[in-house]
Design a protein around this motif. Structure first.
Motif, PDB file in Angstrom:
ATOM      1  N   ILE A   1       0.185  -7.470   2.249  1.00  0.00           N
ATOM      2  CA  ILE A   1      -0.999  -6.307   2.145  1.00  0.00           C
ATOM      3  C   ILE A   1      -2.174  -7.020   2.368  1.00  0.00           C
ATOM      4  O   ILE A   1      -3.045  -6.621   3.050  1.00  0.00           O
ATOM      5  CB  ILE A   1      -0.826  -5.424   0.989  1.00  0.00           C
ATOM      6  N   PHE A   2      -2.330  -8.213   1.780  1.00  0.00           N
ATOM      7  CA  PHE A   2      -3.742  -8.778   1.982  1.00  0.00           C
ATOM      8  C   PHE A   2      -3.969  -9.013   3.456  1.00  0.00           C
ATOM      9  O   PHE A   2      -5.094  -9.017   3.885  1.00  0.00           O
ATOM     10  CB  PHE A   2      -3.610 -10.136   1.342  1.00  0.00           C
ATOM     11  N   ASN A   3      -3.130  -9.342   4.404  1.00  0.00           N
ATOM     12  CA  ASN A   3      -3.287  -9.573   5.570  1.00  0.00           C
ATOM     13  C   ASN A   3      -3.300  -8.404   6.528  1.00  0.00           C
ATOM     14  O   ASN A   3      -3.453  -8.496   7.847  1.00  0.00           O
ATOM     15  CB  ASN A   3      -2.029 -10.676   6.315  1.00  0.00           C
ATOM     16  N   LEU A   4      -2.920  -7.194   6.323  1.00  0.00           N
ATOM     17  CA  LEU A   4      -3.075  -6.019   6.926  1.00  0.00           C
ATOM     18  C   LEU A   4      -4.640  -5.779   7.455  1.00  0.00           C
ATOM     19  O   LEU A   4      -5.545  -6.006   6.843  1.00  0.00           O
ATOM     20  CB  LEU A   4      -2.610  -4.717   6.069  1.00  0.00           C
ATOM     21  N   LYS A   5      -4.692  -5.157   8.649  1.00  0.00           N
ATOM     22  CA  LYS A   5      -6.077  -4.581   9.063  1.00  0.00           C
ATOM     23  C   LYS A   5      -6.519  -3.554   8.137  1.00  0.00           C
ATOM     24  O   LYS A   5      -5.572  -2.799   7.397  1.00  0.00           O
ATOM     25  CB  LYS A   5      -5.952  -4.120  10.614  1.00  0.00           C
ATOM     26  N   ASN A   6      -7.671  -3.410   7.970  1.00  0.00           N
ATOM     27  CA  ASN A   6      -8.386  -2.636   7.139  1.00  0.00           C
ATOM     28  C   ASN A   6      -8.027  -1.339   7.181  1.00  0.00           C
ATOM     29  O   ASN A   6      -7.687  -0.544   6.426  1.00  0.00           O
ATOM     30  CB  ASN A   6      -9.898  -2.850   7.130  1.00  0.00           C
ATOM     31  N   GLU A   7      -8.005  -0.782   8.521  1.00  0.00           N
ATOM     32  CA  GLU A   7      -7.581   0.733   8.828  1.00  0.00           C
ATOM     33  C   GLU A   7      -6.337   1.054   8.335  1.00  0.00           C
ATOM     34  O   GLU A   7      -5.889   2.172   8.556  1.00  0.00           O
ATOM     35  CB  GLU A   7      -7.895   0.625  10.243  1.00  0.00           C
ATOM     36  N   ILE A   8      -5.240  -0.076   8.212  1.00  0.00           N
ATOM     37  CA  ILE A   8      -4.146   0.331   7.925  1.00  0.00           C
ATOM     38  C   ILE A   8      -3.765   0.795   6.477  1.00  0.00           C
ATOM     39  O   ILE A   8      -2.839   1.427   6.075  1.00  0.00           O
ATOM     40  CB  ILE A   8      -2.955  -0.671   8.192  1.00  0.00           C
ATOM     41  N   ILE A   9      -4.821   0.025   5.495  1.00  0.00           N
ATOM     42  CA  ILE A   9      -4.534   0.321   4.245  1.00  0.00           C
ATOM     43  C   ILE A   9      -4.510   1.655   3.644  1.00  0.00           C
ATOM     44  O   ILE A   9      -3.624   1.928   2.703  1.00  0.00           O
ATOM     45  CB  ILE A   9      -5.961  -0.340   3.474  1.00  0.00           C
ATOM     46  N   PRO A  10      -5.206   2.729   4.169  1.00  0.00           N
ATOM     47  CA  PRO A  10      -5.124   4.247   3.644  1.00  0.00           C
ATOM     48  C   PRO A  10      -3.915   4.734   3.681  1.00  0.00           C
ATOM     49  O   PRO A  10      -3.478   5.632   3.203  1.00  0.00           O
ATOM     50  CB  PRO A  10      -6.015   4.861   4.702  1.00  0.00           C
ATOM     51  N   PHE A  11      -2.838   4.075   4.696  1.00  0.00           N
ATOM     52  CA  PHE A  11      -1.652   4.604   4.958  1.00  0.00           C
ATOM     53  C   PHE A  11      -0.436   4.229   3.863  1.00  0.00           C
ATOM     54  O   PHE A  11       0.612   4.236   4.157  1.00  0.00           O
ATOM     55  CB  PHE A  11      -1.087   4.381   6.351  1.00  0.00           C
ATOM     56  N   LEU A  12      -1.197   3.380   2.954  1.00  0.00           N
ATOM     57  CA  LEU A  12      -0.205   3.064   1.705  1.00  0.00           C
ATOM     58  C   LEU A  12      -0.342   3.811   0.450  1.00  0.00           C
ATOM     59  O   LEU A  12       0.493   3.496  -0.490  1.00  0.00           O
ATOM     60  CB  LEU A  12      -0.706   1.424   1.310  1.00  0.00           C
ATOM     61  N   THR A  13      -1.410   4.636   0.441  1.00  0.00           N
ATOM     62  CA  THR A  13      -1.818   5.336  -0.620  1.00  0.00           C
ATOM     63  C   THR A  13      -1.033   6.842  -0.850  1.00  0.00           C
ATOM     64  O   THR A  13      -0.771   7.205   0.270  1.00  0.00           O
ATOM     65  CB  THR A  13      -3.266   5.469  -0.948  1.00  0.00           C
ATOM     66  N   PRO A  14      -0.928   7.338  -1.820  1.00  0.00           N
ATOM     67  CA  PRO A  14      -0.254   8.795  -2.237  1.00  0.00           C
ATOM     68  C   PRO A  14      -1.289   9.776  -1.286  1.00  0.00           C
ATOM     69  O   PRO A  14      -2.375   9.581  -1.358  1.00  0.00           O
ATOM     70  CB  PRO A  14      -0.177   8.912  -3.420  1.00  0.00           C
ATOM     71  N   THR A  15      -0.737  10.914  -0.661  1.00  0.00           N
ATOM     72  CA  THR A  15      -1.423  12.306  -0.368  1.00  0.00           C
ATOM     73  C   THR A  15      -0.870  13.346  -1.102  1.00  0.00           C
ATOM     74  O   THR A  15       0.254  13.286  -1.505  1.00  0.00           O
ATOM     75  CB  THR A  15      -1.556  12.048   1.281  1.00  0.00           C
ATOM     76  N   ARG A  16      -1.412  14.568  -0.644  1.00  0.00           N
ATOM     77  CA  ARG A  16      -0.837  15.833  -1.245  1.00  0.00           C
ATOM     78  C   ARG A  16       0.619  15.821  -0.912  1.00  0.00           C
ATOM     79  O   ARG A  16       1.404  16.241  -1.667  1.00  0.00           O
ATOM     80  CB  ARG A  16      -1.738  16.811  -0.705  1.00  0.00           C
ATOM     81  N   ASN A  17       0.897  15.819   0.414  1.00  0.00           N
ATOM     82  CA  ASN A  17       2.354  15.936   0.929  1.00  0.00           C
ATOM     83  C   ASN A  17       3.250  15.091   0.569  1.00  0.00           C
ATOM     84  O   ASN A  17       4.257  15.052   0.901  1.00  0.00           O
ATOM     85  CB  ASN A  17       2.388  16.647   2.315  1.00  0.00           C
ATOM     86  N   CYS A  18       2.703  13.723   0.367  1.00  0.00           N
ATOM     87  CA  CYS A  18       3.318  12.522   0.367  1.00  0.00           C
ATOM     88  C   CYS A  18       3.037  11.895  -0.901  1.00  0.00           C
ATOM     89  O   CYS A  18       2.268  10.838  -1.117  1.00  0.00           O
ATOM     90  CB  CYS A  18       3.228  11.606   1.667  1.00  0.00           C
TER      91      CYS A  18
END
Length: 280
Positions: free
Chosen positions: A96-113
């Protein structure tokens, strides 16, 4: 490959209503070229096209102030050249530390997920698997084998947690569950909407993408679509971000017709390849 698209949507309007449509294909993509396209509203109503900052998704904002029915028609011819990614390039996990910054939001919970609610389940079933690719394949397989596809079985408020419990849904629910389970295992994942040429009856389809080996790889846990015959519309954190139609007011959809046909180019029904995977 070249595809011809035709979308027709009709609404009855009962009160002043603003609509946001997401039916145009993704623009400015290295994998898609728009050869021609038209969008018409009949009778004419004022509308604007817009995109959010940092996104290539195109939305149509339309205003209906009179209590009259209207039709929106979208037609396009699209060249698509998806990319094959070798399995050996996807087997190495990216910290995770090496992921591009723009990828990080796709790791977190959302309303439908709500991936935070599925962590224990995900780790019990898939936590022992070594690579993120093999975990994603196992998730995709598990959803296909354990969730029943039932038309009309969910609505806009149905979450991945609901789908896991009721064991049925439609393509968006399959995609949301795949995303939530991936995120629960710290695998970035996002929602993917598209036109699919082999869906019967034709419809706008939902898949999910997992970020593996620095590439977004597409998966379809319904197995309804051929993954090399898709025309991408949009991607987002979940379906609520890129719904086909969102309305603010009082209106009702009375008719929808989707057509997507491949007009040239070779295709096959490989799903998935044992050695290669598809990226759009």
């Amino acid at each position: 490959m070249e595809f011809t698209l035709k979308t027709t949507i009709q609404y009855d309007v009962y009160a002043p209503t603003t609509f946001v449509f997401n039916i145009q294909v993704l623009k400015e993509s290295v994998n898609q070229k728009i050869k021609s396209e038209t969008l018409e509203v009949s009778p004419f109503l004022p509308y604007k096209e817009y995109s959010l900052k940092g996104s290539k998704t195109r939305f149509i904002k339309l205003q209906a102030t009179e209590f009259i029915p209207f039709t929106i028609n979208y037609q396009a011819q699209i060249d698509v050249s998806y990319k094959w990614v070798a399995k050996k390039k996807l087997l190495k996990n990216t910290p995770i530390f090496n992921l591009k910054n723009e990828i990080i939001p796709f790791l977190t919970p959302t309303r439908n997920c709500p991936s935070d609610k599925l962590m224990e389940f995900a780790f019990n079933l898939f936590g022992h698997i070594t690579t993120d690719l093999e975990k994603t394949l196992a998730i995709n397989e598990w959803i296909f084998n354990n969730i029943k596809y039932v038309s009309g079985s969910s609505d806009a408020n149905t979450t991945a947690y609901d789908t896991l419990n009721i064991k049925e849904g439609v393509c968006k629910d399959f995609a949301h569950l795949g995303i939530a389970l991936c995120r629960a295992l710290n695998i970035p994942a996002r929602y993917f909407t598209c036109y699919a040429s082999n869906i019967v009856p034709p419809d706008i389809h939902a898949c999910f993408e997992a970020y593996l080996g620095n590439s977004w790889i597409v998966f379809d846990p319904t197995r309804l679509a051929n993954l090399n015959q898709l025309v991408k519309i949009a991607d987002g954190k979940d379906g609520s971000e890129i719904a086909v139609a969102t309305l603010f007011g009082n209106a009702f959809c009375t008719y929808m017709n989707i057509e997507c046909s491949q007009t040239n180019g070779e295709s096959d029904n490989t799903y998935p390849s044992e050695d290669f995977f598809i990226s759009y």
